[in-house]
Write an enzyme that holds these catalytic residues in place. Structure first.
Site, PDB file in Angstrom:
ATOM      1  N   ASP A  62      99.838  96.854  59.373  1.00 13.15           N
ATOM      2  CA  ASP A  62      98.646  96.128  59.822  1.00 13.15           C
ATOM      3  C   ASP A  62      98.815  95.859  61.311  1.00 13.15           C
ATOM      4  O   ASP A  62      99.923  95.978  61.857  1.00 13.15           O
ATOM      5  CB  ASP A  62      98.475  94.806  59.046  1.00 13.15           C
TER       6      ASP A  62
ATOM      7  N   GLU B 196     101.632  91.395  57.836  1.00 12.76           N
ATOM      8  CA  GLU B 196     102.609  90.730  58.722  1.00 12.76           C
ATOM      9  C   GLU B 196     101.909  89.916  59.797  1.00 12.76           C
ATOM     10  O   GLU B 196     102.301  88.787  60.088  1.00 12.76           O
ATOM     11  CB  GLU B 196     103.541  91.769  59.367  1.00 12.76           C
TER      12      GLU B 196
HETATM   13  C1  LIG Z   1     107.512  90.379  66.633  1.00  9.54           C
HETATM   14  C2  LIG Z   1     106.411  90.739  65.662  1.00  9.54           C
HETATM   15  N1  LIG Z   1     105.933  92.042  65.954  1.00  9.54           N
HETATM   16  C3  LIG Z   1     105.285  89.720  65.775  1.00  9.54           C
HETATM   17  O1  LIG Z   1     104.428  89.923  66.597  1.00  9.54           O
HETATM   18  N2  LIG Z   1     105.326  88.642  64.966  1.00  9.54           N
HETATM   19  C4  LIG Z   1     104.363  87.570  65.001  1.00  9.54           C
HETATM   20  C5  LIG Z   1     104.463  86.879  63.654  1.00  9.54           C
HETATM   21  C6  LIG Z   1     103.833  85.535  63.571  1.00  9.54           C
HETATM   22  C7  LIG Z   1     104.435  84.372  63.869  1.00  9.54           C
HETATM   23  N3  LIG Z   1     103.542  83.400  63.613  1.00  9.54           N
HETATM   24  C8  LIG Z   1     102.443  83.986  63.182  1.00  9.54           C
HETATM   25  N4  LIG Z   1     102.630  85.283  63.135  1.00  9.54           N
HETATM   26  C9  LIG Z   1     104.675  86.602  66.125  1.00  9.54           C
HETATM   27  O2  LIG Z   1     105.838  86.408  66.477  1.00  9.54           O
HETATM   28  O3  LIG Z   1     103.708  86.011  66.674  1.00  9.54           O
HETATM   29 ZN   LIG Z   2     105.035  93.463  64.274  1.00  6.39          ZN
HETATM   30 ZN   LIG Z   3     102.770  91.682  65.854  1.00  6.70          ZN
END
Ligand SMILES: C[C@H](N)C(=O)N[C@@H](Cc1c[nH]cn1)C(=O)O
Ligand SMILES: [Zn+2]
Ligand SMILES: [Zn+2]
Length: 496
Positions: A110, A175
């Site tokens: 996603d 994710e």
């Molecule tokens: C590092 C990863 N690709 C990412 O972007 N994770 C998000 C996940 C997240 C955290 N809080 C809500 N979604 C992020 O670190 O922002």
């Molecule tokens: Zn990611």
């Molecule tokens: Zn991300």
């Protein structure tokens, strides 16, 4: 091009790297096909595209010869009460040789929302190569790295080589929306799918620099908050009600303003209490890491950081909490002027978590703080604070064979040792995997620091995509060797 001196690369590696070089346009074609799917998990209207993406990924794994199980996670409820189906999680398996290590790869297909009007130079859903960079939403986060892993496995299959390790795949489609439903599935599969997994690898973050490879042994968690202020059921005319009522947006701005001071210090009482103390040894570790402040500024188009030294910046990115304000739902945000008093506004902010912060304690501290600030305003409006998402931080042991194997693979392909880094962002599944399976987890990024995850003009360079594929293939060989050595050593110890 991978460095192919006979001292650093075996004949087998050279054959593998050559195949990858020759087939790079096929690998890029696959990435183009995946990027073309607007699998944005954040916007409910695009859920069917996430479903389509999951089916594409499942087909790609089946074509590798993997057994693929699309596990249904049911549905989730939107704030308006509507039920929306969750995308299934792919659990894939390739190889079941008990003499070999089993490595489980996690990735997501996603993406974050993207629109050309946001300021993209090219259409975000048409992978476009400019000066060696492949631009498109999801190119680096995370479709490119997922495909790089698949390409690496495919190379062994195409060359009719024995698979050096057994593979398991966990591929999800939520994710970017907080990995909904995933933790429960991992718990349920602990005794089944994960029972024979030896190592877990995630490739969903970036190097610390634009050019130097890295391996990641820690990431921050995240506690996401919504703070809602409501005065009534309908928006009001500011000429008729302005000046005689407590306006929700004024209350909300005061609440948001109370969270963090201009130096970046979070103002919520107690928030730093349980943050692990910094040891002298750890401080020294930060001194030896290469990190170019100017490059990092340029990557983000930022003029000035809150801190002046490399050490302070890395400490505040990796091992101290930070608070960011993301937006306000319900506030008028279109161009032009609308003289309205919005009836209900919701502020969104998040606090990145570090060891040893506790999500439930943080939630309580935030609620108490906001209620305290609000009560001093004597506002008749209603206040609601919620924490819709909470992910824990993760920290691993770099002495694990997993890190040794990846370090060797990186040295072979990129010609230099990787930086050992932590990450300021969050991959919720890292800590879940560690807690549930008790196996070692490693993040093996192949994207560069200037890839622009979540931003306009996200990209992965052709170089990183192709050399990253080689690094994964070399890693399989290194891990197989190390695992074999570990088994032999433990057999000798048992026999003695
Ligand atoms: C590092 C990863 N690709 C990412 O972007 N994770 C998000 C996940 C997240 C955290 N809080 C809500 N979604 C992020 O670190 O922002
Ligand atoms: Zn990611
Ligand atoms: Zn991300």
């Amino acid at each position: 091009m991978a460095r192919m001196s006979s001292s650093s690369s075996s004949v087998l590696e050279m054959e593998i790297f050559k195949y990858i070089d020759v087939h790079q346009s096929d690998f890029i074609k696959d990435l183009k096909e995946w990027v073309a799917v607007e699998s944005d998990s954040v916007q409910p209207a695009l859920r069917k595209e996430v479903m389509r993406m999951m089916a594409l990924a499942a087909d790609r794994l089946s074509a590798l010869g993997a057994t693929v199980n699309l596990v249904n996670l049911g549905s989730h409820q939107l704030p308006d009460g509507e039920d929306l189906p969750l995308p299934p999680v792919i659990l894939g398996e390739l190889g079941k040789d008990t003499q070999k290590a089993t490595v489980c790869f996690y990735g997501h297909v996603d993406v974050q929302p993207a629109k050309k009007e946001d300021g993209w130079k090219t259409d975000p859903y048409t992978l476009t190569e400019i000066n060696g960079n492949l631009y498109g939403r999801g190119a680096t986060d995370n479709k490119g790295p997922v495909l790089a892993w698949i390409n690496a496995v495919e190379t062994f299959r195409a060359l009719k080589l024995a698979m050096p390790v057994n593979f398991k795949f966990v591929i999800e489609g939520m994710e970017e929306a907080g990995s909904l439903g995933l933790e429960k599935l991992l718990q349920e599969e602990k005794q089944y799918f994960f029972s024979d997994v030896d190592y877990i690898v995630i490739s969903d973050n970036l190097w610390l620099s634009n050019k130097k490879p890295a391996l990641t042994y820690g990431s921050r968690g995240n506690a996401c908050f919504c703070v809602e202020v409501e005065c009534g059921s309908k928006d009001l005319h500011s000429g008729t009600f302005g000046g005689i009522i407590h306006e929700p947006l004024t209350d909300l701005i005061a609440l948001l303003d109370s969270l963090v001071d201009p130096t970046g210090r979070i103002q919520i009482p107690g928030i730093y209490d349980s943050v692990a103390a910094l040891t002298e040894e750890e401080r020294k570790l930060y001194e030896s890491i290469e990190f170019d402040l100017e490059e990092h500024k340029n990557n983000g188009g930022v003029k000035k950081f809150l801190y002046g030294t490399k050490e302070e910046i890395l400490l505040h990115l990796w091992r101290y909490p930070s608070l960011s304000i993301h937006g306000i739902e319900g506030a008028f945000h279109e161009p032009g002027i609308k003289t309205v008093i919005p009836a209900k506004v919701i502020g969104k902010f998040s606090i990145r978590q570090v060891p040893h912060m506790d999500l439930s304690v943080v939630k309580q501290q935030v609620v108490e703080h906001l209620e305290g600030v609000f009560s001093k305003r004597n506002s008749p409006n209603t206040l609601k604070v919620s924490m819709p998402l909470g992910a824990k931080p993760w920290l691993a042991d770099v002495n694990d064979p997993l890190y040794k194997a990846a370090r060797r693979a990186i040295k072979t392909v990129f010609g230099e040792d990787p930086d050992f880094i932590r990450d300021g962002s969050t991959i919720p599944v890292a800590r879940m995997f560690q807690t549930i399976t008790q196996k070692s987890v490693m993040m093996f990024p192949i994207g560069a620091a200037d890839d622009g995850e979540h931003s306009q003009n996200e990209k992965i360079s052709r170089h990183n995509y192709i050399e990253g594929t080689k690094a994964f293939a070399a890693f399989f060989l290194e891990l197989s060797k190390l695992h074999q050595h570990l088994i032999e050593t433990s057999n000798i110890e048992t026999n003695n």
